[in-house]
Scaffold this motif. Structure first.
Motif, PDB file in Angstrom:
ATOM      1  N   SER A  10       0.833  -1.211   0.000  1.00 34.31           N
ATOM      2  CA  SER A  10       0.000   0.000   0.000  1.00 34.31           C
ATOM      3  C   SER A  10       0.865   1.259   0.000  1.00 34.31           C
ATOM      4  O   SER A  10       0.552   2.243  -0.669  1.00 34.31           O
ATOM      5  CB  SER A  10      -0.928   0.004   1.220  1.00 34.31           C
ATOM      6  OG  SER A  10      -1.828  -1.076   1.169  1.00 34.31           O
ATOM      7  N   ILE A  11       1.970   1.210   0.771  1.00 33.87           N
ATOM      8  CA  ILE A  11       2.891   2.347   0.789  1.00 33.87           C
ATOM      9  C   ILE A  11       3.493   2.553  -0.605  1.00 33.87           C
ATOM     10  O   ILE A  11       3.590   3.680  -1.103  1.00 33.87           O
ATOM     11  CB  ILE A  11       4.012   2.116   1.830  1.00 33.87           C
ATOM     12  CG1 ILE A  11       3.422   2.140   3.246  1.00 33.87           C
ATOM     13  CG2 ILE A  11       5.109   3.175   1.695  1.00 33.87           C
ATOM     14  CD1 ILE A  11       4.394   1.705   4.322  1.00 33.87           C
ATOM     15  N   GLY A  12       3.898   1.449  -1.246  1.00 34.27           N
ATOM     16  CA  GLY A  12       4.446   1.540  -2.596  1.00 34.27           C
ATOM     17  C   GLY A  12       3.451   2.114  -3.585  1.00 34.27           C
ATOM     18  O   GLY A  12       3.799   2.954  -4.429  1.00 34.27           O
ATOM     19  N   MET A  13       2.197   1.683  -3.473  1.00 32.45           N
ATOM     20  CA  MET A  13       1.148   2.190  -4.357  1.00 32.45           C
ATOM     21  C   MET A  13       0.926   3.679  -4.138  1.00 32.45           C
ATOM     22  O   MET A  13       0.786   4.456  -5.104  1.00 32.45           O
ATOM     23  CB  MET A  13      -0.157   1.420  -4.100  1.00 32.45           C
ATOM     24  CG  MET A  13      -1.316   1.846  -4.996  1.00 32.45           C
ATOM     25  SD  MET A  13      -1.061   1.458  -6.730  1.00 32.45           S
ATOM     26  CE  MET A  13      -1.399  -0.304  -6.728  1.00 32.45           C
ATOM     27  N   LYS A  14       0.920   4.103  -2.884  1.00 34.34           N
ATOM     28  CA  LYS A  14       0.737   5.517  -2.571  1.00 34.34           C
ATOM     29  C   LYS A  14       1.897   6.348  -3.125  1.00 34.34           C
ATOM     30  O   LYS A  14       1.700   7.437  -3.674  1.00 34.34           O
ATOM     31  CB  LYS A  14       0.651   5.687  -1.049  1.00 34.34           C
ATOM     32  CG  LYS A  14       0.271   7.083  -0.593  1.00 34.34           C
ATOM     33  CD  LYS A  14      -1.181   7.381  -0.880  1.00 34.34           C
ATOM     34  CE  LYS A  14      -1.593   8.724  -0.315  1.00 34.34           C
ATOM     35  NZ  LYS A  14      -2.952   9.090  -0.683  1.00 34.34           N
ATOM     36  N   TYR A  15       3.103   5.805  -2.990  1.00 28.83           N
ATOM     37  CA  TYR A  15       4.300   6.494  -3.501  1.00 28.83           C
ATOM     38  C   TYR A  15       4.192   6.684  -5.016  1.00 28.83           C
ATOM     39  O   TYR A  15       4.461   7.767  -5.545  1.00 28.83           O
ATOM     40  CB  TYR A  15       5.527   5.664  -3.148  1.00 28.83           C
ATOM     41  CG  TYR A  15       6.844   6.254  -3.622  1.00 28.83           C
ATOM     42  CD1 TYR A  15       7.450   7.278  -2.911  1.00 28.83           C
ATOM     43  CD2 TYR A  15       7.483   5.763  -4.763  1.00 28.83           C
ATOM     44  CE1 TYR A  15       8.659   7.820  -3.327  1.00 28.83           C
ATOM     45  CE2 TYR A  15       8.686   6.290  -5.186  1.00 28.83           C
ATOM     46  CZ  TYR A  15       9.274   7.320  -4.465  1.00 28.83           C
ATOM     47  OH  TYR A  15      10.456   7.847  -4.894  1.00 28.83           O
ATOM     48  N   GLN A  16       3.794   5.637  -5.707  1.00 24.85           N
ATOM     49  CA  GLN A  16       3.657   5.723  -7.159  1.00 24.85           C
ATOM     50  C   GLN A  16       2.576   6.732  -7.556  1.00 24.85           C
ATOM     51  O   GLN A  16       2.761   7.529  -8.474  1.00 24.85           O
ATOM     52  CB  GLN A  16       3.302   4.343  -7.731  1.00 24.85           C
ATOM     53  CG  GLN A  16       3.220   4.321  -9.248  1.00 24.85           C
ATOM     54  CD  GLN A  16       2.776   2.980  -9.779  1.00 24.85           C
ATOM     55  OE1 GLN A  16       1.835   2.378  -9.272  1.00 24.85           O
ATOM     56  NE2 GLN A  16       3.445   2.495 -10.803  1.00 24.85           N
ATOM     57  N   MET A  17       1.462   6.719  -6.828  1.00 24.91           N
ATOM     58  CA  MET A  17       0.362   7.648  -7.133  1.00 24.91           C
ATOM     59  C   MET A  17       0.789   9.096  -6.921  1.00 24.91           C
ATOM     60  O   MET A  17       0.424   9.977  -7.704  1.00 24.91           O
ATOM     61  CB  MET A  17      -0.853   7.309  -6.255  1.00 24.91           C
ATOM     62  CG  MET A  17      -1.559   6.022  -6.653  1.00 24.91           C
ATOM     63  SD  MET A  17      -2.779   5.480  -5.423  1.00 24.91           S
ATOM     64  CE  MET A  17      -3.922   6.845  -5.456  1.00 24.91           C
ATOM     65  N   GLU A  18       1.569   9.349  -5.854  1.00 23.58           N
ATOM     66  CA  GLU A  18       2.035  10.712  -5.596  1.00 23.58           C
ATOM     67  C   GLU A  18       2.917  11.214  -6.739  1.00 23.58           C
ATOM     68  O   GLU A  18       2.782  12.348  -7.199  1.00 23.58           O
ATOM     69  CB  GLU A  18       2.819  10.770  -4.275  1.00 23.58           C
ATOM     70  CG  GLU A  18       1.987  10.509  -3.032  1.00 23.58           C
ATOM     71  CD  GLU A  18       1.016  11.632  -2.733  1.00 23.58           C
ATOM     72  OE1 GLU A  18       1.263  12.772  -3.172  1.00 23.58           O
ATOM     73  OE2 GLU A  18      -0.004  11.378  -2.074  1.00 23.58           O
ATOM     74  N   LEU A  51       8.406   1.081  -5.990  1.00 21.07           N
ATOM     75  CA  LEU A  51       7.704   0.875  -7.266  1.00 21.07           C
ATOM     76  C   LEU A  51       7.486  -0.616  -7.533  1.00 21.07           C
ATOM     77  O   LEU A  51       6.451  -1.009  -8.084  1.00 21.07           O
ATOM     78  CB  LEU A  51       8.497   1.518  -8.415  1.00 21.07           C
ATOM     79  CG  LEU A  51       8.548   3.042  -8.395  1.00 21.07           C
ATOM     80  CD1 LEU A  51       9.467   3.568  -9.490  1.00 21.07           C
ATOM     81  CD2 LEU A  51       7.154   3.649  -8.554  1.00 21.07           C
ATOM     82  N   TRP A  52       8.441  -1.443  -7.107  1.00 22.64           N
ATOM     83  CA  TRP A  52       8.262  -2.898  -7.223  1.00 22.64           C
ATOM     84  C   TRP A  52       7.098  -3.356  -6.348  1.00 22.64           C
ATOM     85  O   TRP A  52       6.282  -4.188  -6.763  1.00 22.64           O
ATOM     86  CB  TRP A  52       9.556  -3.612  -6.825  1.00 22.64           C
ATOM     87  CG  TRP A  52       9.409  -5.103  -6.765  1.00 22.64           C
ATOM     88  CD1 TRP A  52       9.327  -5.973  -7.810  1.00 22.64           C
ATOM     89  CD2 TRP A  52       9.284  -5.895  -5.570  1.00 22.64           C
ATOM     90  NE1 TRP A  52       9.174  -7.271  -7.351  1.00 22.64           N
ATOM     91  CE2 TRP A  52       9.147  -7.246  -5.986  1.00 22.64           C
ATOM     92  CE3 TRP A  52       9.295  -5.599  -4.212  1.00 22.64           C
ATOM     93  CZ2 TRP A  52       9.017  -8.285  -5.072  1.00 22.64           C
ATOM     94  CZ3 TRP A  52       9.169  -6.633  -3.307  1.00 22.64           C
ATOM     95  CH2 TRP A  52       9.022  -7.967  -3.727  1.00 22.64           C
ATOM     96  N   LEU A  53       6.997  -2.803  -5.140  1.00 22.75           N
ATOM     97  CA  LEU A  53       5.893  -3.144  -4.244  1.00 22.75           C
ATOM     98  C   LEU A  53       4.554  -2.696  -4.828  1.00 22.75           C
ATOM     99  O   LEU A  53       3.540  -3.411  -4.726  1.00 22.75           O
ATOM    100  CB  LEU A  53       6.107  -2.486  -2.870  1.00 22.75           C
ATOM    101  CG  LEU A  53       7.215  -3.097  -2.000  1.00 22.75           C
ATOM    102  CD1 LEU A  53       7.548  -2.175  -0.836  1.00 22.75           C
ATOM    103  CD2 LEU A  53       6.800  -4.475  -1.488  1.00 22.75           C
ATOM    104  N   ALA A  54       4.543  -1.518  -5.467  1.00 26.02           N
ATOM    105  CA  ALA A  54       3.310  -1.033  -6.096  1.00 26.02           C
ATOM    106  C   ALA A  54       2.886  -1.961  -7.232  1.00 26.02           C
ATOM    107  O   ALA A  54       1.699  -2.266  -7.395  1.00 26.02           O
ATOM    108  CB  ALA A  54       3.527   0.388  -6.627  1.00 26.02           C
TER     109      ALA A  54
END
Length: 284
Positions: free
Chosen positions: A54-62, A233-236
């Motif tokens: 979820s943190i990775g996804m949030k980072y990518q979205m930002e 980004l890998w986690l996202a």
């Protein structure tokens, strides 16, 4: 920083924006309610793969949301520093170059800095080199400090705040930051002046008098940042794959606003401009 916080506290105390705060919270609540609650225990999150995904996804979205603002900011800063003549800055900032400035000239310069930065997209992505240029051209300490602080009131920040909190709250935050940074800059200027500690403007150097690349702590921090970004980004990507395998959820980003379309055009123009500059440098 301490002055900004104190002035912000005073501004909020005087204006008392309770309704705006409630509206902003409602808007945030609506955007965060599209699935599992974001208020789950943080300790559970950092101990689970799903939490880090979820943190990775949030980072990518930002990054997907702000990369155009950063790109345009860097490009505009470069164009201004390279093509705008020094005389323009002296005209833009009343009294620039004078040994003795009146209070109203200092105030005018302190107001011009943030306004100029707002309309040129220049925030923390490009204002320090230009602040050095302004200082070398005789802009007052207050004007330069206000210009540096102006990354708080540039258009990209306004746009991002509007997306999160709504336009009313975003404009309130813009006014709050503008009042606070102007007040803090003027207080610092006259505070240093009282103790004869204002920096010497005669030593102002060109913004080109600096190392473009150096192996120092910044270089190693950049490497660390790239590694951390790669992992996030890998986690996202991993989270997206899990979502597609399960019940795929379309968050519909669908329609893009007029602002998004304008920024898209500017982004393409910035990429073409930078690519053209690299090609010309390689040829010449």
């Amino acid at each position: 920083g301490i002055l900004l916080i104190l002035f912000a506290w005073l501004f909020v105390k005087v204006t008392n924006p309770k309704k705006l705060v409630e509206q902003a919270r409602e808007k945030l609540g609506d955007e965060e309610s599209d699935g599992k609650s974001s208020r789950s225990n943080w300790k559970d999150k950092i101990r689970s793969w799903s939490g880090w995904e979820s943190i990775g996804m949030k980072y990518q979205m930002e990054w997907m949301m702000v990369w155009r603002d950063v790109l345009i900011g860097f490009t505009v800063a470069g164009i201004i520093s390279s093509f705008v003549p020094d005389a323009f800055f002296k005209t833009l900032f009343p009294g620039a170059g004078s040994q003795e400035l009146s209070f109203f000239e200092v105030l005018a310069q302190t107001l011009v800095g943030p306004v100029a930065a707002f309309f040129t997209f220049i925030g923390s992505m490009g204002n320090i080199p230009l602040a050095a240029l302004l200082f070398g051209q005789g802009v007052s300490f207050a004007g330069v400090i206000a210009f540096i602080f102006s990354d708080l009131v540039v258009f990209p920040v306004l746009r991002i705040n509007a997306r999160y909190y709504g336009w009313k709250m975003a404009l309130y935050l813009l006014l709050l930051m503008l009042v606070c940074l102007v007040s803090a800059a003027i207080l610092m200027h006259y505070g240093f002046s009282l103790f004869s500690s204002l920096p010497d403007q005669s030593s102002g150097s060109s913004i080109t008098d600096r190392d473009m690349f150096k192996v120092n702590y910044g270089f190693y921090l950049n490497i660390l940042f790239l590694i951390a970004s790669g992992v996030l980004l890998w986690l996202a990507r991993r989270k997206k794959r899990h979502q597609s395998e399960g019940h795929s959820h379309d968050h519909g980003g669908g329609q893009s606003s007029i602002t998004d379309k304008v920024l898209k055009v500017f982004s393409v123009a910035a990429i073409l401009w930078l690519a053209g500059g690299l090609i010309l440098k390689a040829i010449l």
